[in-house]
Design a protein around this motif. Structure first.
Motif, short mmCIF file in Angstrom:
data_model
loop_
_atom_site.label_atom_id
_atom_site.label_comp_id
_atom_site.label_asym_id
_atom_site.label_seq_id
_atom_site.Cartn_x
_atom_site.Cartn_y
_atom_site.Cartn_z
N ASP A 131 0.83 -1.28 0.08
CA ASP A 131 -0.04 -0.04 -0.05
C ASP A 131 0.77 1.28 -0.02
O ASP A 131 1.86 1.46 0.84
N ILE A 132 0.83 2.20 -1.00
CA ILE A 132 1.46 3.46 -0.91
C ILE A 132 1.15 4.20 0.06
O ILE A 132 -0.15 4.58 0.49
N ASP A 133 2.27 4.64 1.07
CA ASP A 133 2.21 5.35 2.15
C ASP A 133 1.35 6.88 1.94
O ASP A 133 1.72 7.58 1.09
N PHE A 186 4.74 -2.91 3.09
CA PHE A 186 4.60 -4.34 2.44
C PHE A 186 3.84 -5.31 3.74
O PHE A 186 4.28 -5.23 4.80
N GLY A 187 3.14 -6.42 3.37
CA GLY A 187 2.98 -7.37 4.11
C GLY A 187 2.84 -8.76 3.32
O GLY A 187 2.65 -8.71 2.28
N VAL A 188 3.62 -9.88 3.88
CA VAL A 188 4.02 -10.97 3.06
C VAL A 188 3.50 -12.09 3.89
O VAL A 188 3.36 -12.27 5.07
N TYR A 207 -0.80 -4.16 8.06
CA TYR A 207 -1.14 -3.25 8.95
C TYR A 207 -0.21 -2.96 9.96
O TYR A 207 -0.03 -1.85 10.71
N LEU A 208 0.43 -4.09 10.14
CA LEU A 208 1.46 -4.17 11.34
C LEU A 208 2.81 -3.05 10.82
O LEU A 208 3.26 -2.46 11.45
N ALA A 209 2.98 -3.37 9.49
CA ALA A 209 4.10 -2.20 8.93
C ALA A 209 3.60 -1.00 8.99
O ALA A 209 4.50 0.03 9.26
N LYS A 210 2.28 -0.77 8.74
CA LYS A 210 1.81 0.70 9.13
C LYS A 210 2.14 1.15 10.34
O LYS A 210 2.30 2.38 10.67
N ASP A 211 1.74 0.30 11.24
CA ASP A 211 1.76 0.58 12.67
C ASP A 211 3.13 0.92 13.09
O ASP A 211 3.28 1.44 14.23
N GLY A 235 5.49 2.59 11.72
CA GLY A 235 6.24 3.47 10.90
C GLY A 235 6.09 3.65 9.51
O GLY A 235 6.55 4.55 8.86
N ARG A 236 5.59 2.50 8.86
CA ARG A 236 5.32 2.61 7.21
C ARG A 236 6.92 2.43 6.78
O ARG A 236 7.80 2.34 7.49
N ASN A 237 6.84 2.29 5.49
CA ASN A 237 7.98 2.14 4.69
C ASN A 237 8.77 0.89 5.31
O ASN A 237 9.96 1.14 5.44
N CYS A 238 8.02 -0.21 5.30
CA CYS A 238 8.84 -1.17 6.00
C CYS A 238 8.03 -2.72 5.36
O CYS A 238 7.04 -2.54 5.01
N VAL A 239 8.67 -3.59 5.56
CA VAL A 239 8.18 -4.89 5.39
C VAL A 239 7.89 -5.79 6.54
O VAL A 239 8.68 -6.06 7.25
N LYS A 240 6.71 -6.29 6.54
CA LYS A 240 6.29 -7.00 7.66
C LYS A 240 5.75 -8.55 7.08
O LYS A 240 5.17 -8.44 5.97
N PHE A 241 5.89 -9.78 7.87
CA PHE A 241 5.28 -10.97 7.44
C PHE A 241 4.52 -11.46 8.39
O PHE A 241 4.62 -11.23 9.47
N GLU A 242 3.90 -12.78 8.19
CA GLU A 242 2.87 -13.46 9.05
C GLU A 242 3.54 -13.80 10.33
O GLU A 242 2.60 -13.84 11.20
N ALA A 243 4.71 -14.13 10.11
CA ALA A 243 5.53 -14.40 11.72
C ALA A 243 5.47 -13.49 12.66
O ALA A 243 5.55 -13.48 13.89
N ASP A 244 5.49 -12.11 12.28
CA ASP A 244 5.54 -10.99 12.76
C ASP A 244 4.19 -10.56 13.64
O ASP A 244 4.03 -9.90 14.55
N ILE A 245 2.95 -11.21 13.05
CA ILE A 245 1.85 -10.94 13.47
C ILE A 245 1.47 -11.43 15.01
O ILE A 245 1.61 -12.64 15.23
#
Length: 444
Positions: free
Chosen positions: A322-324, A405-407, A428-432, A434-444
């Motif tokens: 998603d574009i920030d 990004f969410g993976v 949404y975790l990436a947005k929370d 600080g944005r401009n980052c990559v998060k993946f399902e293990a981070d949830i």
């Protein structure tokens, strides 16, 4: 079965004027006849001046005595009144919705509009099994405003961005619509435009459910003499707008079947139909702005890739990005700059992704990417490359943008929506974070 000739369906009660006439003469003729458009004739060429052109001239303070030939009016295509209605198909991709109809000597006979074409489609030939929600262009820019929007501000935006209608919403529910017909009335009455749109919008709004069939939508438009239909969901929330032109395009596949059944009548245009069929297949599969796949096509490709993954015991992953702060881009720089941003981000994604990867404009500023043969670790690495490439972009006017990004990795036995939901939670975790980052399902 016979398809009608153009002359049989053309609208002949059309007002026209010579191209050497002045803007003021033309506008007065439009107002006197209460027409939103007027045909401008230049020997063998035909142009159209609309109420939007009137607003544009007024906004630029152009001398009202300027001749029409000095204005940049839209030229419209021409067709002989003796041609078959099927010959209008080649014009349906034009930005204008009008086709000038001429006599044998090329003199002006009348107009064919999308309304005329729609009115002559036999409802029994339409696709009953397709629903509007399958064809709503999720990436299509749709203008909607709140009831307190000032008309004076709105008209400038309509002129600059070529809107011919605006939906007025309250809590995302359509409560009114403002079209060129309303603008024509305001111009004629010299109404004060520095007022809220609520005072001059047309209401209540006729809408149709997104699960309605194409046949039902066409009947809806024909019965009410509308150019477009407002589509809502179960809760009455605005889902989108679909026009006559799009509905006509959707009927094309069914028309092609009928044409084969009446080969004698249609043999001379078979080649044209074949070319158009390929063209409409592409239109139905892609997002109009970015050229990327749309949701409908992505779902088809996902199901095919998922089957292959299970059979070959491969890995597969999804990336949702998603574009920030994209709303800020539209608000500060305008929708044209927003569109350019979406296009450049799309091109960047295509440059970095592999040939086997599939990228789709999922809606608005969201993109969904399918990575066949990629496990979670590989997908995260690709997402990071995409994130960096977007961050390094320099977009005209806008400058720099970033994306979050969410993976997620596809698991055997789960639905596509389940995979997307996990990627969405990671996004949404990436947005929370600080944005401009990559998060993946293990981070949830």
């Amino acid at each position: 079965m016979k398809f009608p000739n153009i002359g049989d369906i053309a609208t002949t009660s059309v007002i026209s004027i010579d191209i050497n006439s002045t803007f003021n003469e033309t506008m007065n003729k439009m107002l006197d006849n209460e027409h939103r458009n007027i045909i401008v004739i230049d020997t063998n060429d035909f142009y159209i001046m609309s109420i939007i052109d009137v607003l544009n001239v007024q906004a630029k303070h152009i001398d009202v005595n300027t001749a029409l030939c000095d204005l940049h009016l839209s030229k419209i295509p021409v067709i002989s009144k003796d041609k078959n209605i099927l010959n209008t198909l080649e014009f349906l991709n034009n930005s204008t919705e009008y086709i000038a109809v001429v006599n044998d000597d090329n003199s002006f006979y009348g107009l064919v509009t999308h309304t005329d074409i729609t009115s002559n489609i036999d409802p029994d030939t339409l696709m009953d099994n397709y629903r509007l929600q399958d064809f709503l262009k999720l990436g299509r820019r749709m203008k909607w405003v709140n009831r307190d929007e000032k008309i004076s501000h709105l008209l400038k935006d309509m002129v600059n961005n070529f809107y011919d209608n605006v939906v007025v919403v309250e809590d995302l529910k359509p409560i009114g619509i403002f079209t060129t017909k309303d603008i024509m009335r305001l111009v004629k009455n010299k109404t004060d435009l520095d007022v809220n749109i609520e005072q001059h919008m047309s209401f209540p709004v006729d809408s149709i459910h997104k699960n309605s069939s194409v046949r039902e939508a066409l009947s809806f438009i024909k019965d009410r003499h509308y150019k477009r239909v407002i589509v809502v969901d179960d809760d009455g929330l605005l889902s989108g707008i679909i026009t006559q032109k799009e509905l006509i395009s959707l009927t094309f596949s069914k028309w092609a079947i009928l044409m084969k059944e009446y080969q004698d009548e249609l043999s001379e245009i078979n080649l044209m139909l074949q070319n158009k069929n390929i063209e409409y297949e592409n239109i139905a599969s892609t997002d109009a702005l970015t050229g990327l796949y749309n949701r409908h096509k992505f779902t088809q490709l996902y199901l095919s890739s998922y089957t292959s993954m299970v059979q070959r015991h491969n890995d597969m992953s999804l990336i949702l990005l998603d574009i920030d702060y994209f709303k800020k881009v539209n608000d500060v720089y305008g929708h044209n700059a927003g569109d350019k941003t979406l296009v450049q981000v799309s091109h960047t994604l295509l440059k970095i992704l592999r040939n086997v990867d599939v990228v789709c404009r999922w809606g608005g500023e969201e993109f969904l990417i399918m990575l066949p043969t990629a496990d979670l670790e590989h997908a995260i690495s690709i997402a990071e490359k995409l994130r960096k490439a977007i961050e390094d972009l320099c977009i005209d006017i806008v400058g720099q943008v970033t994306a979050s990004f969410g993976v997620s990795q596809v698991r055997e036995g789960e639905d596509m929506q389940d995979v997307i939901d996990r990627a969405d939670k990671a996004l949404y975790l990436a947005k929370d974070s600080g944005r401009n980052c990559v998060k993946f399902e293990a981070d949830i």
